[in-house]
Structures are given as C-alpha cells and as structure tokens.
Design an enzyme around this catalytic site. Sequence first.
Site, short mmCIF file in Angstrom:
data_model
loop_
_atom_site.label_atom_id
_atom_site.label_comp_id
_atom_site.label_asym_id
_atom_site.label_seq_id
_atom_site.Cartn_x
_atom_site.Cartn_y
_atom_site.Cartn_z
N TYR A 53 0.86 -1.20 0.00
CA TYR A 53 0.00 0.00 0.00
C TYR A 53 0.89 1.24 0.00
O TYR A 53 1.16 1.86 1.02
CB TYR A 53 -0.98 -0.01 1.18
N HIS A 128 -0.68 -12.20 0.35
CA HIS A 128 -1.57 -11.26 -0.32
C HIS A 128 -2.32 -11.85 -1.52
O HIS A 128 -3.51 -11.65 -1.68
CB HIS A 128 -0.76 -10.03 -0.77
N SER A 208 -12.68 -4.43 0.08
CA SER A 208 -13.58 -3.53 -0.67
C SER A 208 -15.03 -3.84 -0.32
O SER A 208 -15.86 -4.06 -1.21
CB SER A 208 -13.34 -3.60 -2.18
N PRO A 209 -15.38 -3.86 0.96
CA PRO A 209 -16.74 -4.26 1.35
C PRO A 209 -17.81 -3.26 0.93
O PRO A 209 -19.00 -3.59 0.96
CB PRO A 209 -16.65 -4.34 2.88
N LEU A 210 -17.37 -2.05 0.51
CA LEU A 210 -18.34 -1.05 0.03
C LEU A 210 -18.28 -0.92 -1.49
O LEU A 210 -18.88 -0.01 -2.05
CB LEU A 210 -18.05 0.30 0.70
N GLY A 211 -17.53 -1.80 -2.12
CA GLY A 211 -17.44 -1.76 -3.58
C GLY A 211 -16.15 -1.15 -4.10
O GLY A 211 -15.95 -1.06 -5.30
N SER A 214 -13.32 3.88 -5.41
CA SER A 214 -13.97 4.78 -6.36
C SER A 214 -15.48 4.56 -6.46
O SER A 214 -16.19 5.37 -7.03
CB SER A 214 -13.33 4.63 -7.74
N1 NAP Z 1 -6.43 -8.30 -0.09
C1 NAP Z 1 -6.58 -7.56 -1.17
O1 NAP Z 1 -6.20 -7.96 -2.28
C2 NAP Z 1 -7.21 -6.21 -1.02
C3 NAP Z 1 -7.60 -5.48 -2.16
C4 NAP Z 1 -8.21 -4.24 -1.96
C5 NAP Z 1 -8.42 -3.76 -0.67
N2 NAP Z 1 -8.00 -4.48 0.41
C6 NAP Z 1 -8.21 -4.01 1.80
O2 NAP Z 1 -9.58 -3.80 2.00
C7 NAP Z 1 -9.77 -2.47 2.49
C8 NAP Z 1 -11.12 -1.96 2.06
O3 NAP Z 1 -11.21 -1.90 0.65
P1 NAP Z 1 -11.15 -0.52 -0.17
O4 NAP Z 1 -10.53 0.53 0.67
O5 NAP Z 1 -10.52 -0.85 -1.47
O6 NAP Z 1 -12.66 -0.23 -0.52
P2 NAP Z 1 -14.00 0.03 0.34
O7 NAP Z 1 -13.76 -0.27 1.76
O8 NAP Z 1 -15.07 -0.68 -0.35
O9 NAP Z 1 -14.21 1.58 0.11
C9 NAP Z 1 -13.31 2.51 0.68
C10 NAP Z 1 -13.86 3.91 0.53
O10 NAP Z 1 -15.14 3.97 1.11
C11 NAP Z 1 -15.35 5.24 1.67
N3 NAP Z 1 -16.16 5.00 2.87
C12 NAP Z 1 -15.82 4.27 3.94
N4 NAP Z 1 -16.84 4.21 4.83
C13 NAP Z 1 -17.85 4.93 4.29
C14 NAP Z 1 -19.16 5.23 4.72
N5 NAP Z 1 -19.65 4.76 5.87
N6 NAP Z 1 -19.93 5.98 3.91
C15 NAP Z 1 -19.44 6.44 2.72
N7 NAP Z 1 -18.22 6.19 2.25
C16 NAP Z 1 -17.42 5.43 3.04
C17 NAP Z 1 -13.99 5.79 2.03
O11 NAP Z 1 -13.94 7.16 1.68
P3 NAP Z 1 -12.87 8.20 2.26
O12 NAP Z 1 -11.53 7.73 1.75
O13 NAP Z 1 -13.31 9.49 1.69
O14 NAP Z 1 -12.92 8.12 3.76
C18 NAP Z 1 -13.02 4.91 1.29
O15 NAP Z 1 -12.18 5.58 0.38
C19 NAP Z 1 -8.59 -1.71 1.90
O16 NAP Z 1 -8.41 -0.47 2.51
C20 NAP Z 1 -7.49 -2.69 2.12
O17 NAP Z 1 -7.07 -2.67 3.46
C21 NAP Z 1 -7.42 -5.71 0.24
#
Ligand code: NAP
Length: 287
Positions: A53, A128, A208-211, A214
Amino acid sequence: MKQRALGDIQVGVIGLGGMPMSIEGRPEESRSVSAIHAALDAGVTLIDTADAYHRDPDEVGHNEELIARALRSWRGDTSHVVVATKGGHLRPGDGSWTVNGDPAYLEQAAKASAQRLGVDTIGLYQFHRPDPKVPYAESVGALRDLLDEGVIARAGISNATVAQIDEANEVLGGRLTSVQNQFSPKFLSSRAELDHCARLGIAFLPWSPLGGISKAAELGGNHAPFAEVASAHGVSPQQVALAWELSLGDVVIPIPGASRPASIEDSVKAAELELTPTELIRLAGVG
Ligand SMILES: NC(=O)c1ccc[n+]([C@@H]2O[C@H](COP(=O)([O-])OP(=O)(O)OC[C@H]3O[C@@H](n4cnc5c(N)ncnc54)[C@H](OP(=O)(O)O)[C@@H]3O)[C@@H](O)[C@H]2O)c1
C-alpha cells in the site's frame, strides 16, 4: 463495539482498511491519521494494511509506517490493537500490482514489515495473492515458518479459492486464522469462500466491502435495496451493506477503507445496526 474471533483473540466486528491512505489519490497524512484516531476512538481494534500500500516505487510500506505513527500518537492504549499486514504483492511504480510468492522473499518481506510496524511479532500476516509461478503450498510454507519462528502471531491468506483455503490450513497445521477476499453488494463471487470459512470457524475479512475506493460513494445509487433499507433506518447505505455482510456469518469481519474520520465513524455504526429477517431477504443476492 461487538467483538468477533480472530483466531485466539477477539477484535471489533468492523475493522479499518488502510489502502485509501497510501495509494494513488491519497490525502495529506494528517487526514489519514485523524481517520485512524477516529477508528480507535470508536473501538476499532483491527487495522488492515500491506507492504504494497504505497504509490511510488521507493516508498514500500508507506501505509504500515503511517499506521505505526498514528498508533504511537493516539492518546489511548493500543496494546490490544491488531495491525494485520500482507506480503506477496509489489508495486513497481507504473500503477500495476505484480506478485512474488517465493518463500524466501516472503520471509524477508515479513521481517521488513515487522520493522516498519515497530513490533517483534506481527499480529496477523497474510499472503496477499497466489503467485502462479510458485506452488501455493510453498508460499504458505513461508507463513508456517514465520509462525514457528515467532515473527508472526497469526497467519492468513487473501484472494484464495476454497481449495486454497483447505491447502493453506493443511500446510499451516490447522493454524489458518483468516481469509481476506473481495466481497460486497457489487462483488458476491466469494460467497463460497465466506461459507467455507464459516464452516471451519476461520475469520473472513471482506475486502472492498463497500465496492472499492472509487465506487463506495455510489453504493446506494447502484444497489437500490440497500438505499431503501437505509432510508427506513435513517442510516447510510454503506452502513446497511456492512451490517448485511456481518449477518452472513459470525466469522465475517469487514475492513472498510477510510481516509476521513466521518467515513469510519459511520461504518462502525453498522456493528449496532439490526436488520430484520425481511430486510435481509430483500438484500440477499443483490448484485
Ligand atoms: N487483499 C486484497 O487484495 C485487497 C484489495 C483491496 C483492498 N483491500 C483491503 O480492504 C480495504 C477496504 O477496501 P477498499 O478501501 O478498497 O474499498 P472500500 O472499503 O469498499 O471503500 C473505501 C472507501 O469507502 C469510503 N467510505 C468508507 N466508509 C464509508 C461510509 N460509511 N460511507 C461512505 N463512504 C465510506 C472511504 O472514503 P474516504 O476515503 O473518503 O474516507 C473509502 O475511500 C482496503 O483499505 C485494504 O485494506 C485488500
């Protein structure tokens, strides 16, 4: 916050993902640190990161170092906070993500992560992503050796199939603590792995639990039932998505990313959001 098992310990049911704080589009560090402090204030005790990261090739471990600094500057006791990191992905600097599952590489990567995190033993270390050039058992064998050496306290895998979960658990002698796969209203394809983890009692961490970074803001617009249930409760569709994921198995611990305090403060409220059986049926299978 309500707790769930991460192997032999308990953590808050909503974790924090650190990726948005360190890759392309990241904010000023002060905002990220505020988001981490807000998460800790709200009872988050699992923070997910990875050595990959980072944005530029010369800043491997950017997010691990940022999290370590934020933990040091928080006013409370962080001894119960688990920072879960990962190795096996690399970012050469052109925006791409490459893999290296060579056991010798993983062993040195884990030791470098421990140093950046400022710990003798990493709370949870995750492989990973499978490397097609290296037999899976050999890559996971590095985690077994790291466990045995005490470099890591718990071992996890990410982006794994059901067969790989079984293989990893066997290589680790039944010590597989967690599986981290993509899962959200937008991406339901890891349901088989989630259910398999529930059967085995292994923690399942939806990434990416919220999609995804982006798409998170558009969750309600893209998945109308989540917006409708959210409106009935007077909460955000993102909270409903996380509460729905929690309902799918008592091993599920989502790790929503955040780079703003308000985002993670809203997300942790999902731990207390009770959805009715009718609402859960309404949300089931929405893609
Ligand atoms: N193992 C893997 O291959 C892999 C791949 C991808 C991700 N990950 C891990 O999974 C984590 C989560 O995935 P992600 O960050 O890609 O995507 P995500 O959790 O689906 O979405 C993250 C975005 O959601 C926004 N957000 C969070 N809570 C919210 C809420 N309650 N209401 C509105 N918007 C909200 C945040 O905005 P703001 O930034 O503006 O706060 C953030 O940028 C990563 O951070 C990483 O640690 C792992």
